[in-house]
Design an enzyme around this catalytic site. Structure first.
Site, short mmCIF file in Angstrom:
data_model
loop_
_atom_site.label_atom_id
_atom_site.label_comp_id
_atom_site.label_asym_id
_atom_site.label_seq_id
_atom_site.Cartn_x
_atom_site.Cartn_y
_atom_site.Cartn_z
N LEU A 123 19.43 -10.30 -19.34
CA LEU A 123 20.77 -10.58 -19.85
C LEU A 123 21.64 -11.15 -18.74
O LEU A 123 22.58 -11.90 -19.00
CB LEU A 123 21.39 -9.29 -20.37
CG LEU A 123 20.69 -8.61 -21.54
CD1 LEU A 123 21.27 -7.23 -21.77
CD2 LEU A 123 20.82 -9.46 -22.79
N THR A 160 27.88 -7.50 -20.51
CA THR A 160 26.93 -7.92 -19.48
C THR A 160 27.69 -8.40 -18.25
O THR A 160 27.37 -8.01 -17.12
CB THR A 160 25.98 -9.01 -20.00
OG1 THR A 160 25.27 -8.47 -21.14
CG2 THR A 160 24.98 -9.43 -18.95
N HIS A 163 29.21 -5.43 -16.41
CA HIS A 163 28.16 -4.74 -15.64
C HIS A 163 27.82 -5.53 -14.37
O HIS A 163 27.79 -4.98 -13.27
CB HIS A 163 26.94 -4.58 -16.55
CG HIS A 163 25.71 -4.01 -15.92
ND1 HIS A 163 25.30 -2.71 -16.14
CD2 HIS A 163 24.80 -4.55 -15.08
CE1 HIS A 163 24.18 -2.50 -15.46
NE2 HIS A 163 23.84 -3.59 -14.81
N GLU A 164 27.57 -6.82 -14.53
CA GLU A 164 27.14 -7.62 -13.37
C GLU A 164 28.25 -7.73 -12.33
O GLU A 164 28.00 -7.71 -11.14
CB GLU A 164 26.67 -9.01 -13.82
CG GLU A 164 25.51 -9.02 -14.82
CD GLU A 164 24.27 -8.26 -14.38
OE1 GLU A 164 24.09 -8.04 -13.16
OE2 GLU A 164 23.49 -7.85 -15.26
N HIS A 167 28.26 -4.80 -10.20
CA HIS A 167 27.33 -4.97 -9.06
C HIS A 167 27.94 -5.84 -7.96
O HIS A 167 27.81 -5.56 -6.77
CB HIS A 167 26.03 -5.65 -9.52
CG HIS A 167 25.11 -4.80 -10.31
ND1 HIS A 167 24.75 -3.51 -9.95
CD2 HIS A 167 24.39 -5.07 -11.44
CE1 HIS A 167 23.88 -3.04 -10.83
NE2 HIS A 167 23.66 -3.96 -11.75
N TRP A 175 21.93 5.56 -12.82
CA TRP A 175 20.79 6.48 -12.70
C TRP A 175 20.17 6.48 -11.31
O TRP A 175 19.24 7.23 -11.03
CB TRP A 175 19.74 6.18 -13.76
CG TRP A 175 19.04 4.85 -13.59
CD1 TRP A 175 17.89 4.62 -12.89
CD2 TRP A 175 19.44 3.59 -14.14
NE1 TRP A 175 17.56 3.28 -12.96
CE2 TRP A 175 18.50 2.62 -13.73
CE3 TRP A 175 20.51 3.16 -14.95
CZ2 TRP A 175 18.58 1.27 -14.09
CZ3 TRP A 175 20.58 1.81 -15.31
CH2 TRP A 175 19.64 0.90 -14.87
N GLN A 194 21.54 11.46 -12.92
CA GLN A 194 20.91 11.02 -14.17
C GLN A 194 19.50 10.55 -13.87
O GLN A 194 19.26 9.87 -12.87
CB GLN A 194 21.77 9.88 -14.75
CG GLN A 194 21.15 9.16 -15.93
CD GLN A 194 22.11 8.15 -16.56
OE1 GLN A 194 23.32 8.37 -16.63
NE2 GLN A 194 21.57 7.04 -17.02
N1 ARG Z 1 20.94 -6.56 -15.60
C1 ARG Z 1 20.82 -6.06 -16.95
C2 ARG Z 1 19.73 -6.84 -17.66
O1 ARG Z 1 19.54 -8.00 -17.40
C3 ARG Z 1 22.13 -6.20 -17.68
C4 ARG Z 1 22.38 -5.11 -18.62
C5 ARG Z 1 23.70 -5.32 -19.30
N2 ARG Z 1 23.88 -4.37 -20.40
C6 ARG Z 1 24.63 -4.64 -21.48
N3 ARG Z 1 24.79 -3.75 -22.42
N4 ARG Z 1 25.22 -5.78 -21.63
O2 ARG Z 1 19.04 -6.29 -18.49
ZN ZN Z 2 22.44 -3.96 -13.39
CA CA Z 3 17.83 8.88 -11.17
#
Ligand code: ARG
Ligand code: ZN
Ligand code: CA
Length: 254
Positions: A123, A160, A163-164, A167, A175, A194
């Site tokens: 993603l 997404t 989240h990125e 990072h 986790w 976790q």
């Molecule tokens: N780096 C993760 C992947 O590529 C991104 C996850 C993002 N999660 C989300 N619910 N948008 O799988």
């Molecule tokens: Zn990630």
């Molecule tokens: Ca862990």
């Protein structure tokens, strides 16, 4: 920090098909989500379980499409580039280079580079602070970007990029990136230990690693649940982002 810091963003739309050349409305829909999520202004913030409500943080970060380009020229903050590459791979970073079918990064000390493209098996992915400027930024699959246009359920909530960019501000997966073990850490005090990644839309509470009764904070943006199931950063995570901003990303401070 009490003042909001606004991060100038350049979105590189790297497309192989017309469909992948996403519209401005879709780009704007992503910026809106970022400006909600990093300000704890997201409409689903009320779904944070009571026990963690006080931990949910306003990270005091906002995002705006750049209005001035690298050489001081006016810009829309969007670069559109047609490519013959059908699908980019996360390893290799070709999407970040003109001569490999991608689009060169803008100076990474002044812009958050966001590449939106056809991406293989992911993603999105991000570069942590301290890496090479030529590859700094985040890459997002065009069907997991924004909330309209080509955005596709269950990744059409704009999370997404949230989240990125977490990072990009030095946040680790909640986790601890040790598979399903209990030894890994995200180096944040207020997130429960976790086991492994959570997926889908878990029911609260979901326990692992002796973290009963409240269990995993799977609704954290740094887990792997679906977009509609994630809606918080913690204060500890906001502090860690702040430390990145005071350190390796200090060029973004006013
Ligand atoms: N780096 C993760 C992947 O590529 C991104 C996850 C993002 N999660 C989300 N619910 N948008 O799988
Ligand atoms: Zn990630
Ligand atoms: Ca862990």
């Amino acid at each position: 920090r009490e003042e909001v810091v606004t991060i100038p963003v350049v979105v590189h739309v790297v497309y192989n098909t017309d469909e992948q050349n996403i519209g401005q409305e879709q780009i704007d829909s992503q910026l809106k989500i970022l400006n909600e999520d990093f300000r704890r202004a997201n409409p689903d913030a009320g779904q944070v379980p009571e026990v963690w409500r006080d931990l949910a943080a306003d990270a005091l970060l906002e995002f705006a499409l750049a209005t001035t380009g690298p050489d001081g020229e006016p810009t829309s903050g969007v670069v559109r580039k047609e490519t013959s590459v059908a699908e980019f791979s996360p390893d290799g970073d070709a999407v970040k280079f003109n001569d490999r079918g991608g689009s060169n990064a803008w100076p990474a000390d002044r812009y958050l580079n966001v590449w939106v493209c056809p991406l293989k098996d992911a993603l999105g992915y991000a570069q942590f602070p301290g890496g090479p400027p030529e590859t700094d930024g985040v890459v997002i699959l065009y069907t997991a970007f924004g909330t309209t246009g080509t955005a596709t359920a269950p990744y059409n909530g704009g999370r997404t990029a949230t989240h990125e960019i977490g990072h990009w501000f030095n946040l680790r997966h909640i986790w601890g990136d040790d598979g399903t073990g209990c030894a890994g850490s995200d180096f944040v005090e207020d997130t429960p230990n976790q086991g492994g990644a959570n997926r889908g839309t878990p029911d609260f509470p979901k326990t692992s690693c002796d973290n009963a009764p409240n269990g995993d904070m799977f609704m954290n943006y740094m887990d792997y649940v679906e977009d509609a199931a994630m809606f918080m950063f913690t204060k500890g995570q906001a502090e860690r982002m702040d430390a990145a901003l005071a350190g390796p990303r200090s060029s973004f401070l006013p």
